[in-house]
Design an enzyme around this catalytic site. Sequence first.
Site, PDB file in Angstrom:
ATOM      1  N   PRO A   2      49.606  79.800 -31.440  1.00  0.00           N
ATOM      2  CA  PRO A   2      49.643  80.989 -32.270  1.00  0.00           C
ATOM      3  C   PRO A   2      50.992  81.657 -32.218  1.00  0.00           C
ATOM      4  O   PRO A   2      51.484  82.008 -31.151  1.00  0.00           O
ATOM      5  CB  PRO A   2      48.592  81.885 -31.645  1.00  0.00           C
ATOM      6  N   GLU A   3      51.587  81.811 -33.384  1.00  0.00           N
ATOM      7  CA  GLU A   3      52.812  82.591 -33.502  1.00  0.00           C
ATOM      8  C   GLU A   3      52.413  83.933 -34.105  1.00  0.00           C
ATOM      9  O   GLU A   3      51.229  84.217 -34.223  1.00  0.00           O
ATOM     10  CB  GLU A   3      53.825  81.816 -34.357  1.00  0.00           C
TER      11      GLU A   3
END
Length: 272
Positions: A2-3
């Site tokens: 997850p960015e």
Amino acid sequence: MPELPEVEVTRQSFAAQLLGARVLDVRLGKPLRWPLGCAPESLQGQTVGEACRRGKYLWLPLDRGGLLMHLGMSGSLRYERMPQPPGPHDHFDLWTTHGLLRLHDPRRFGAVVWSQSLETDPARKLLAALGAEPLEPGFDGAVLHAGLRGRRLAIKQALLAGDVVVGVGNIYASEALFTAGIDPRTPAARLSRPRCERLAQAIRETLRRALAAGGSTLRDFRNAQGHGGAYQDQARVYGRQGLPCLNCGTPIRRIVQGQRSTYFCPQCQTRG
DNA sequence: AAGTGGACCTGCTAGC
DNA sequence: TGCTAGCAGGTCCACT
């Protein structure tokens, strides 16, 4: 995994539902990156405030302190009103009067850490070195240019380091550099002010588009409602090694920088 | 002080 | 079919 877009999509998909809920119970699975830092029972009875985000961290305020959460490489949060029994990779359950918030994280690089506040340890220390929020008004080419001063490492790695700008991970660093036409190997401090303007703009645009697409689902990302994202289909270089550049047809190259894959077009992206 | 490599952990895929 | 090597969205820490 997850960015910034995935973390923000996750936040938006559960924050309203959980707001005002009272904690009933906490269940811990296998150890995460760090210990919770408080007795799980001590959270019972506390009211949940509105979740907010700093970089790739989420902060869930409680009456006394709050929970700082990170999804690591493989984590995802699920919000469920009618919870299933925990699976082997469900390592944190927050049972509330409004339903269950559950961290699913096979690799366990993620974390849930209790902190008295964001200004006190451990949260303070974890957030201390974080750079600018790319989607906030303060972020522009000047901030980028100033932050990169004196940095000799490659611009791709400088973006990932997170101390100049937060939230840009391995996918969006490659994508933003492509959009800005910058060779990922360029020494960070060598970027001219105009190129920093272009890059800042490209970062904002890339993250906004990913956010609008619900994030990227490469393998298993889901938001808290269980929906995957669609940005992976819009990626122009990430994961496209050997395929023709969508601008010029030159094969996309994959190189390794700091033990991470970087994808770029050797024709469209230059060192200035 | 900035930069580098190793560490953490599990699962999946490609190739033999 | 089964084993192995390599790869994966992050980031902290020890060391140079």
